[in-house]
Design an enzyme around this catalytic site. Structure first.
Site, PDB file in Angstrom:
ATOM      1  N   SER A  44       0.840  -1.200   0.000  1.00 33.56           N
ATOM      2  CA  SER A  44       0.000   0.000   0.000  1.00 33.56           C
ATOM      3  C   SER A  44       0.868   1.240   0.000  1.00 33.56           C
ATOM      4  CB  SER A  44      -0.896   0.019   1.239  1.00 33.56           C
ATOM      5  OG  SER A  44      -0.131   0.322   2.406  1.00 33.56           O
ATOM      6  N   ASP A  45       0.339   2.325  -0.577  1.00 36.94           N
ATOM      7  CA  ASP A  45       0.952   3.622  -0.313  1.00 36.94           C
ATOM      8  C   ASP A  45       0.788   3.883   1.177  1.00 36.94           C
ATOM      9  OD1 ASP A  45       2.162   6.081  -0.580  1.00 36.94           O
ATOM     10  OD2 ASP A  45       0.970   6.675  -2.320  1.00 36.94           O
ATOM     11  N   TRP A  46       1.609   4.758   1.704  1.00 34.20           N
ATOM     12  CA  TRP A  46       1.675   4.923   3.155  1.00 34.20           C
ATOM     13  C   TRP A  46       0.335   5.403   3.713  1.00 34.20           C
ATOM     14  CZ3 TRP A  46       5.206   2.338   1.496  1.00 34.20           C
ATOM     15  CH2 TRP A  46       6.383   2.020   2.165  1.00 34.20           C
TER      16      TRP A  46
END
Length: 794
Positions: free
Chosen positions: A298-300
């Site tokens: 995932s993106d952060w």
């Protein structure tokens, strides 16, 4: 409240607002807005169900792409088979640690924590690392070899710092919106050019033994409302199936073919389903159509659900446990997530580790905050020379009246503009050169020379050679003089004996916000005022994307204009090598520069909506940038692919032929299994196009970027209404350097994918039957040769 906990995973997931969490004993592990909307008065999301097709179950990785992947999977499965559920869960989410992201570890089995770090143009926030040119600048080189060398040098630095996973390169955003805040991180808004760059850089990074993470998958085309907020859900990028494949998936296919071992999913929604839990994008396209063997991260803080994201194909959440951790272990034990799925998640992470041979002799992380005293870990090597080379190769000359450039040992130069020197205080935030999110919101320019953009994709230069510094070096060597003014937009002094006046302006962009303009009043006044006093005014524009110039481009005293891009730490040296003629410019614009901002139409601004469920419908389909300009008969100021040289080139002898005597089948062979990157038939060469390129100049050597554009049967040609852009880039070759009078062949190999369209009914790449039009030239509008290629029914 217990009812809510039992129905989380039966409903479309979404975060509950922070203000609601006080009503619960703990934050909802798997929130469902449809079940809690009555508490907060939010509109129902039920009408949006099913807009993105459901694709389940998540495919199990098997390593069938190659023997190397098979070996990696064999090792990974042997380890995972010995793990408990809790141990598998531990390596599928982030933990506190020195790196930007850190996975869990399993010490008893010898599984270490993996270190993740930004960014795509250099290791951010660390000392003794290099600041490479930004992605958009690398794209402007139109040079696959330089793209690979760039990736390899990046990978070497990541390895030297003990970083397992590099968070890059970038092809999302593609650059659909002219004012997109992160377009500069990517590799142009043309999918073919972006794909060439993404593939070459990925291969370079991974050849250094580092896991590359092409991002952001998928459709993250604007910053405004890219994430959930108090206003409501994130923007939904609504796109049709054909545009999805031919524009936005297209570049990632190249990276996957080159073995990308990780993919980062994006923040926003896609057809009303969050990208990191969108089963169509993850299970359907990435892991089934494209046979992805690695892991999806995932993106952060981009995870928006627990069970839903796990079953939709997310393998690793960052930077913390998110909605997983103990909750994911519980979901496995109660059957909401299968044992097979959690094992596949852990296996994919470890398979990537083994695929890059990081289990052997990989250095420990050498990542430190600026406040920690430690021995230097210097990974710069001789990368400065490569950075200077790429900086020069991506510099684009767009105006040059009567041979104003190159400069010939000028004795007297005037230097104007805020973009010539260094910014006085760029390090208030040690992790964010130029300015962090706390100060840079809404900036349109940087008060100092611009070498990188803002946000997580920015770099941390060990030093910056400013244009003014490099010009001083040259002028001092030639025993000349300089006069300068970096402050005023109307310098008072007039120096009639000056050989030239150089004006430096820039256009800034950053993650977290989209640009509000493609021009700047102060900068445009500065250029006009200097040109009014100086008959030989040379303008240098360093820009994080498109910058319109019609406010002054036709001024008779503006004799040369250079687009300097985002060239990294050797900025001044790269620029002066072009200005002084050490290097003949060969950079090409990786986007269209319009005459007016309005010429971009609906693709100028990000979609601004106050709706709880905001939407951005990609109604333009395949027609973005130069494709739309051609369809709408709008003349650009400078077209995609344009750039001048200090010499001239001629084209002759176009040839085109099928690679096989038998016409290719309409669809790939259904009996052949998919491997990572898609069906193997897609990468087979179907046709070869060639021509001769000659340096027709008499004095200077130079390199030409020959470009091949394709018109597929059924495209929009000569006023016809077609469903496909009239011309699409399908090949480029940097030819040279060529000495005066020298001729070389430019050869373009066209694969099945290059010639195909996505058939939304057959759900396959299809070769249309008929006549394909071919053009070869120096830009998308400067087309010197044309021909045809016929593909008939077998």
């Amino acid at each position: 409240m217990e009812y809510l906990r039992n129905v989380y995973d039966l409903l479309p997931p979404c975060r509950v607002p922070d203000t609601a969490l006080g009503l619960l004993a703990e934050p909802l592990a798997f929130p469902a807005k449809a079940a809690v909307s009555f508490l907060y008065g939010h509109p129902s999301e039920v009408p949006y169900y099913g807009r993105s097709p459901a694709v389940y179950p998540s495919p199990i990785g098997n390593g069938s792409t190659s023997s190397r992947w098979a070996t990696a999977y064999g090792h990974a499965r042997a380890i995972v088979s010995q793990m408990t559920v809790d141990e598998k869960v531990n390596i599928t989410h982030g933990w506190p640690g020195a790196c930007v992201g850190n996975t869990g570890q399993v010490p008893r089995l010898g599984v270490p924590a993996l270190c993740f770090a930004d960014g795509p143009s250099g290791i951010r926030g660390q000392e003794f690392v290099s600041a490479f040119p930004a992605g958009i600048h690398v794209a402007a080189t139109f040079d696959r070899h330089l793209m690979y060398r760039y990736g390899r040098a990046l990978g070497d630095e990541y390895r030297g710092k003990g970083i397992n996973v590099a968070l890059g390169p970038v092809a999302g955003p593609l650059g659909r919106m002219a004012r997109g805040g992160r377009n500069w991180e990517g590799l142009s808004n043309d999918p073919y050019l972006a794909g060439a760059g993404l593939g070459a850089i990925t291969r370079g990074i991974q050849d250094a033994g580092i896991i590359a993470t092409p991002k952001h998958w998928l459709l993250n085309e604007q910053e405004f409302r890219r994430r959930w907020s108090s206003m409501g859900d994130a923007i939904s990028a609504n796109v049709d199936d054909r545009a999805l494949h031919e524009l936005y998936v297209f570049p990632f296919m190249e990276a996957l073919r080159e073995g990308a071992a990780a993919i980062m999913c994006s923040y926003q929604r896609a057809n009303h389903s969050y990208a990191c839990q969108n089963s169509k994008l993850l299970n359907g396209i990435l892991k089934t159509e494209l046979g992805f063997e690695g892991f999806v991260v995932s993106d952060w803080d981009g995870q928006m659900s627990g069970v839903a994201s796990a079953n939709a194909g997310l393998d690793l959440v960052m930077p913390s446990a998110g909605f997983w951790g103990a909750s994911l272990a519980q979901a496995v034990r109660n059957g909401s997530v299968s044992h097979g799925r959690i094992s596949d998640m852990a296996t994919r992470v470890l398979a990537a580790w083994y695929f890059l041979h990081q289990q052997t002799d990989f250095p420990p992380p050498a990542i430190y905050p600026s406040t920690h005293r430690h021995a230097p870990v210097d990974v710069q090597d001789d990368h400065a020379s490569l950075i200077e080379e790429i900086g020069a190769a991506g510099t684009v000359l767009v105006k040059n009246v009567n041979g104003t450039l190159p400069l010939t040992k000028p004795r007297f130069l005037c230097v104007y503009g805020y973009g010539a020197p260094l910014k006085a205080g760029p390090w208030q935030n040690p992790d964010r050169y130029g300015g962090g999110y706390d100060v840079n919101f809404g900036w349109g320019t940087l008060n100092g020379t611009l070498v990188t953009g803002g946000g997580s994709g920015g770099s941390s230069p060990p030093y910056v050679v400013s244009p003014f510094q490099a010009l001083q070096e040259r002028v001092a060597r030639d025993r000349g003089i300089l006069r300068w003014d970096f402050y005023s937009d109307d310098p008072h002094a007039e120096y009639v004996n000056a050989d030239a006046c150089l004006v430096f302006i820039n256009a800034y962009a950053s993650e977290m916000f989209d640009r509000t303009s493609l021009e700047d009043a102060f900068s445009d006044r500065l250029v006009a005022n200097v040109a009014a006093k100086c008959q030989n005014t040379i303008v240098v524009v360093h820009s994080a994307g498109i910058r319109t110039v019609d406010a002054w481009i036709d001024h008779p005293n503006v004799t040369a204009v250079v687009f300097g891009g985002l060239p990294g730490q050797e900025s001044g040296h790269s620029l002066t090598s072009v200005l002084y003629g050490d290097v003949s410019p060969s950079g090409r614009l990786p986007y269209t520069v319009a005459r007016n901002e309005a010429d971009y139409g609906n693709l100028l601004n990000s979609t601004v909506s106050a709706d709880y469920f905001p939407e951005d419908t990609f109604a333009e389909g395949l027609f973005i940038d130069y494709r739309a300009f051609y369809r709408d008969r709008v003349a650009p100021r400078f077209e995609f692919g344009f750039g001048l040289s200090y010499t001239t080139f001629g084209y002759a002898g176009l040839s085109a032929a099928l690679a096989d005597s038998l016409p290719p089948a309409e669809f790939p062979d259904a009996g052949v299994p998919v491997v990572q990157g898609g069906h193997p038939d897609l990468w087979a060469t179907v046709a070869v196009v060639a021509c001769a390129v000659t340096n027709t100049g008499a004095e200077r050597a130079g390199s030409e970027v020959a470009q091949l554009y394709l018109g597929v049967p059924g495209s929009d040609q000569e006023g016809e209404e077609g469903d496909t852009p009239a011309r699409q880039l399908r090949g480029f070759v940097r030819v040279g350097p060529l000495a005066p009078g020298e001729t070389r062949q430019a050869v373009f190999e066209l694969t099945r994918r290059d010639l195909s369209v996505w058939d939304v009914v057959a759900q396959q790449w299809r070769l249309r039957r008929g006549e394909y039009r071919l053009w070869v030239g120096a830009s998308s509008r400067d087309l010197r040769l044309n021909g045809t290629l016929s593909i008939l029914a077998a």
